[in-house]
Design a protein around this motif. Sequence first.
Motif, short mmCIF file in Angstrom:
data_model
loop_
_atom_site.label_atom_id
_atom_site.label_comp_id
_atom_site.label_asym_id
_atom_site.label_seq_id
_atom_site.Cartn_x
_atom_site.Cartn_y
_atom_site.Cartn_z
N GLU A 230 1.04 -1.34 0.06
CA GLU A 230 0.21 0.06 -0.12
C GLU A 230 0.90 1.27 -0.09
OE1 GLU A 230 -2.75 0.40 3.27
OE2 GLU A 230 -3.62 2.10 2.63
N LEU A 231 1.77 1.10 0.67
CA LEU A 231 2.89 2.36 0.93
C LEU A 231 3.50 2.54 -0.38
CD1 LEU A 231 4.22 1.97 4.38
CD2 LEU A 231 2.68 3.64 3.60
N SER A 232 3.97 1.56 -1.05
CA SER A 232 4.85 1.69 -2.37
C SER A 232 3.93 2.20 -3.44
CB SER A 232 5.02 0.14 -2.82
OG SER A 232 6.00 0.28 -3.94
N ALA A 233 2.42 1.85 -3.40
CA ALA A 233 1.47 2.03 -4.32
C ALA A 233 1.13 3.63 -4.25
CB ALA A 233 0.34 1.40 -4.32
N THR A 234 1.41 4.22 -3.02
CA THR A 234 1.01 5.32 -2.47
C THR A 234 2.20 6.16 -3.03
OG1 THR A 234 -0.27 4.81 -0.74
CG2 THR A 234 0.49 7.07 -0.75
N VAL A 235 3.33 5.94 -2.91
CA VAL A 235 4.54 6.67 -3.18
C VAL A 235 4.45 6.62 -4.98
CG1 VAL A 235 7.13 6.80 -3.30
CG2 VAL A 235 5.90 5.86 -1.35
N GLY A 236 4.10 5.68 -5.51
CA GLY A 236 4.07 5.84 -7.08
C GLY A 236 3.08 6.52 -7.67
N LEU A 237 2.06 7.27 -6.93
CA LEU A 237 1.12 8.29 -7.37
C LEU A 237 1.99 9.46 -7.66
CD1 LEU A 237 -1.72 7.79 -4.92
CD2 LEU A 237 -1.42 7.11 -7.57
N LEU A 239 6.04 9.75 -7.48
CA LEU A 239 7.40 9.48 -7.98
C LEU A 239 7.56 8.18 -8.66
CD1 LEU A 239 8.92 10.30 -4.21
CD2 LEU A 239 9.00 11.64 -6.15
N GLN A 240 8.43 8.32 -9.64
CA GLN A 240 8.67 7.21 -10.67
C GLN A 240 9.35 6.00 -10.04
OE1 GLN A 240 10.33 8.85 -14.06
NE2 GLN A 240 9.97 6.80 -15.44
N HIS A 241 10.45 6.34 -9.17
CA HIS A 241 11.39 5.17 -8.92
C HIS A 241 10.98 5.02 -7.29
CE1 HIS A 241 13.57 5.61 -12.56
NE2 HIS A 241 13.51 6.90 -12.22
N VAL A 242 10.12 3.94 -7.14
CA VAL A 242 10.02 3.84 -5.64
C VAL A 242 10.47 2.22 -5.61
CG1 VAL A 242 7.42 3.27 -6.10
CG2 VAL A 242 8.20 3.66 -3.68
N MET A 243 11.22 1.96 -4.48
CA MET A 243 11.19 0.35 -4.19
C MET A 243 11.40 0.28 -2.65
SD MET A 243 15.19 1.11 -5.80
CE MET A 243 14.74 2.60 -6.75
N VAL A 244 10.88 -1.15 -2.46
CA VAL A 244 10.99 -1.67 -1.04
C VAL A 244 12.18 -2.44 -0.88
CG1 VAL A 244 9.37 -2.94 0.50
CG2 VAL A 244 8.58 -1.38 -1.17
N ILE A 245 12.88 -2.17 -0.07
CA ILE A 245 14.36 -2.92 0.06
C ILE A 245 14.59 -3.23 1.61
CG2 ILE A 245 16.72 -3.28 -0.80
CD1 ILE A 245 16.14 -1.41 -3.07
N PRO A 246 14.62 -4.35 2.24
CA PRO A 246 15.06 -4.58 3.39
C PRO A 246 16.55 -4.51 3.60
CG PRO A 246 14.47 -6.73 2.53
CD PRO A 246 14.26 -5.74 1.34
N GLN A 247 17.01 -4.45 4.74
CA GLN A 247 18.45 -4.68 4.87
C GLN A 247 19.06 -6.06 4.71
OE1 GLN A 247 18.52 -2.98 9.04
NE2 GLN A 247 19.99 -1.41 8.26
N VAL A 248 19.54 -5.97 3.54
CA VAL A 248 19.76 -7.42 3.09
C VAL A 248 21.03 -8.06 3.72
CG1 VAL A 248 20.82 -8.60 0.93
CG2 VAL A 248 18.82 -6.99 0.63
N HIS A 249 21.98 -7.09 3.96
CA HIS A 249 23.34 -7.74 4.86
C HIS A 249 23.01 -8.27 6.31
CE1 HIS A 249 22.54 -3.54 6.26
NE2 HIS A 249 23.31 -3.77 7.21
N LYS A 250 21.85 -7.85 6.66
CA LYS A 250 21.29 -8.82 8.07
C LYS A 250 20.96 -10.12 7.66
CE LYS A 250 21.43 -4.96 10.46
NZ LYS A 250 22.32 -4.66 11.44
N PHE A 251 20.22 -10.42 6.32
CA PHE A 251 19.93 -11.83 5.96
C PHE A 251 21.21 -12.52 5.71
CE2 PHE A 251 16.36 -9.24 4.48
CZ PHE A 251 15.06 -10.19 5.12
N MET A 252 22.45 -11.88 5.26
CA MET A 252 23.38 -12.45 4.76
C MET A 252 24.50 -12.69 5.86
SD MET A 252 24.27 -10.42 0.98
CE MET A 252 25.52 -11.74 0.53
N GLY A 253 24.28 -11.96 7.05
CA GLY A 253 25.15 -12.24 8.21
C GLY A 253 26.37 -11.73 7.95
N ILE A 254 26.40 -10.45 7.00
CA ILE A 254 27.70 -9.88 7.05
C ILE A 254 27.48 -8.45 7.56
CG2 ILE A 254 28.35 -11.02 4.85
CD1 ILE A 254 27.24 -8.80 3.25
N HIS A 255 28.77 -7.97 7.58
CA HIS A 255 28.74 -6.48 8.44
C HIS A 255 28.19 -5.53 7.57
CE1 HIS A 255 30.44 -4.64 11.87
NE2 HIS A 255 31.42 -3.90 11.00
#
Length: 255
Positions: A230-237, A239-255
Motif C-alpha cells: 500500500e505504501l509503495s503504491a501511494t509513493v508511485g502516485l 514518484l517514478q522510482h519507488v522500491m521496497v528493500i530490506p536490509q539485505v546484509h542482515k539476511f546474509m550475516g555480513i557486516h
Amino acid sequence: MSKGYITEIFNSLQGEGPYVGRRHIFIRFAGCSLPCFYCDSPYAKDPRPKFCNIFGDTSLFKRMVNPVSANVTIDCIKELHTPDLHSICYTGGEPLSSAAFVKEIAAEAKSMQLNNFLETSGNSAKSFASVADYFDYASIDIKLRNHLAVEKEDYDKLYGNELECIKISVNRGIETIVKVIVLRNTPVGEIEGICKDLSDFDIKFVLQPVTAHPPLQSADIVPDVKELFELSATVGLYLQHVMVIPQVHKFMGIH
Ligand code: SF4
C-alpha cells in the motif's frame, strides 16, 4: 591533513538501497546526535572511540588509535580496494558530524577516480552543502514522526533540513536516494505528504522495512507485506522510482 574519529573501515557488500549487493569500502564515522530507537549501529554513536577497527572480508585485521589522519584513511582505502569496488561509502554514526574531515578524504578519493557515496540522516543542510561537490551518490534519510529522532517541537526543523539536503543533492547532479525506514502502522498520509514535497525531484525513493533486533525491539514493529504494498503504491502516485528493500546484509550475516 586533518584528523578525525572513525569507528571502523571495512570492505563489504552494500546492504541497503538500489545498490544492494555492490562492493563498497565503508568508512563509519564516529558520532551521531540523533537517538533513533531502531539504530543498527549504536556503537558508532560514541563521538570519541579509542580505536578505529579495520576489516577486510569478515575478520578484524587491524586496529588504529583515534584520531586518525585523512592520509592514513586513504592508505586503508588502498589496502582494502578490490577490483569489484563500486564506491567508497561514508556512513555512520553521522558522517556530516565530521564534514571537514569527510571532505578531505572524499576529495582525495575523487582524485583517485573512485566513486563517493554519502549516507546521511540529512540533519544538516549546511554541512551537506559543504561536501556535496565531492559526491556521486547520496542516500538521505527522512525520519518519520514516530521514529522519535528528535523532540516533537524540533521535527519540522529536521524535516526542513532533510528536504534541503535532497534539493542540494539533486541540483548538484548527485544521484539521490531518499530512504524512509518504515515501521508497522506507518501512516499512509504521512508518506503521501512527503512524496508531494518531493514530487519535483528526480530521486530514487526507498521504503526500508525496519529490522527488529531482539530483545531490544519486538518483531511487532516490522510492517507486514500488505502495508508495504500500500505504501509503495501511494509513493508511485507521485514518484517514478519507488522500491521496497530490506536490509539485505542482515539476511546474509555480513557486516
Ligand atoms: S541517524 Fe542513523 S546513526 Fe544516528 S541514531 Fe539514527 S539510525 Fe543511528
